[in-house]
Design an enzyme around this catalytic site. Sequence first.
Site, mmCIF file in Angstrom:
data_model
loop_
_atom_site.group_PDB
_atom_site.id
_atom_site.type_symbol
_atom_site.label_atom_id
_atom_site.label_comp_id
_atom_site.label_asym_id
_atom_site.label_seq_id
_atom_site.Cartn_x
_atom_site.Cartn_y
_atom_site.Cartn_z
ATOM 1 N N GLU A 1 60.112 104.470 7.104
ATOM 2 C CA GLU A 1 59.090 105.422 7.968
ATOM 3 C C GLU A 1 59.809 106.627 7.878
ATOM 4 O O GLU A 1 60.795 107.280 8.124
ATOM 5 C CB GLU A 1 59.391 104.887 9.598
ATOM 6 N N HIS B 1 58.600 104.894 19.962
ATOM 7 C CA HIS B 1 57.412 105.160 19.171
ATOM 8 C C HIS B 1 55.991 105.463 20.219
ATOM 9 O O HIS B 1 55.233 104.699 19.977
ATOM 10 C CB HIS B 1 57.152 103.605 18.602
ATOM 11 N N HIS C 1 54.008 102.782 10.021
ATOM 12 C CA HIS C 1 54.890 101.731 10.296
ATOM 13 C C HIS C 1 54.348 100.428 9.561
ATOM 14 O O HIS C 1 54.740 99.020 10.056
ATOM 15 C CB HIS C 1 55.012 101.262 11.903
HETATM 16 C C1 GLA Z 1 61.488 100.729 14.346
HETATM 17 C C2 GLA Z 1 62.582 100.743 15.065
HETATM 18 C C3 GLA Z 1 63.195 99.383 15.103
HETATM 19 C C4 GLA Z 1 62.328 98.540 15.755
HETATM 20 C C5 GLA Z 1 60.853 98.469 15.122
HETATM 21 C C6 GLA Z 1 59.733 97.823 15.693
HETATM 22 O O1 GLA Z 1 61.217 100.602 13.053
HETATM 23 O O2 GLA Z 1 63.585 101.739 14.382
HETATM 24 O O3 GLA Z 1 64.498 99.377 15.817
HETATM 25 O O4 GLA Z 1 61.882 98.782 17.184
HETATM 26 O O5 GLA Z 1 60.548 99.873 14.844
HETATM 27 O O6 GLA Z 1 60.159 96.264 16.080
#
Ligand code: GLA
Length: 389
Positions: free
Chosen positions: A354, A144, A218
């Site tokens: 997402e 991210h 997110h």
């Molecule tokens: C995303 C990732 C997850 C986790 C979340 C945050 O969705 O795919 O594995 O890291 O973010 O906790």
Amino acid sequence: MTRIFAISAFTLVVFYMSCKKETKNTGEGIDSTATTMPVKIKTDVFGKLADGQVVNRYTLVNKNNVEMQVINYGGIITTLKVPNKRGVMEDVVLGYDSLSDYVKETPYFGAIVGRYGNRIAKGKFTLDGTTYTLAQNNNGEHLHGGLKGFDKVYWNIEEIEHAEGPALKLMYTSADMEEGYPGNLAVEVEYVLTDKDELKISYTATTDKKTVVNLTQHSYFNLTGNPANDILSHEVMIQSDQFVPVTKSLIPTGELKDVAGTPFDFREPKKIGLQINDKDQQLVRGLGYDHCWVLSSSENIKFAASVYDPTSGRYMEVHTTEPAIQFYSGNFLDGTLTGKKGIVYNQRHGLCLETEHYPDSPNQPKFPSVILNPGETYATTTVYSFSVK
Ligand code: GLA
């Protein structure tokens, strides 16, 4: 088409003077410094960052009284109130009541994620013979956007006029080599709360050097309106025949796997809890669902997924121009974070959908490309629409 709602200082003053008497500050969550303009978007101060920057909160209300709140920090959607089948408005996204909680620790609640949403193996990728090194901020992998991704930066926000409902434009320019990514990247994200009860998100970005981009949002949804409930009886449908299997550290193995005959088959609506604890290697690795589903490669906006909560009757659809969607069932929520109204966020009490490109695309030549060249414009759109059944 959108048009920038440019208010000159003069018109602002005249406008304010002419409506000052009629406007009322209800006081509910709005401090005394609130700007009470007769426009659709109310602004108040949400908090101050350590460097003194003031973080505003923008409240958008559409003609059906659906309400969304957004802050400058991370472009975070802090609140989204939509009706249940009896017309009761409740907040369906996870988050915090205060800025300091967001700054302290957040698993990306409601934030814009970038430059690269999802993981890049070992935080390395190569463009034209140059290898770029990014933070390994998640089990040795890059996640991210790194240590200070777009979820932790200050977005400039302005109200824009939009035919479909109240709208904001969020702007951020990421400097060349910020978090290790090449190129000055100018990003704009538009949030529109349409009068059809949709949250329409459009992203654009341009660069002055070849780079990689994969932006997403997110938000964690809990359609019951009360995140003290888990999301296991939400019924999910994903318009996809294949998903992206991952290694133990959640990096794609490189293959695409048919969902048929696996717990990953959501081609018909299915309760999340039905198979989530199956002894399936991929579910064990993800601690549940934390995978990317392959959508049609069409760059037109298309139906991707839906979620239905039978108790509240709330129904959400996701449409996107993106080629994939990550369905994350909130597996890493573990009861250590306390959110809005003092509610503890336990495992699987929120879910994310997402929209994005596949994880680790910069290192996977067979995956759709995430490269952005100077002169090109990255442009994607995702729509979350709300109704009841
Ligand atoms: C995303 C990732 C997850 C986790 C979340 C945050 O969705 O795919 O594995 O890291 O973010 O906790």
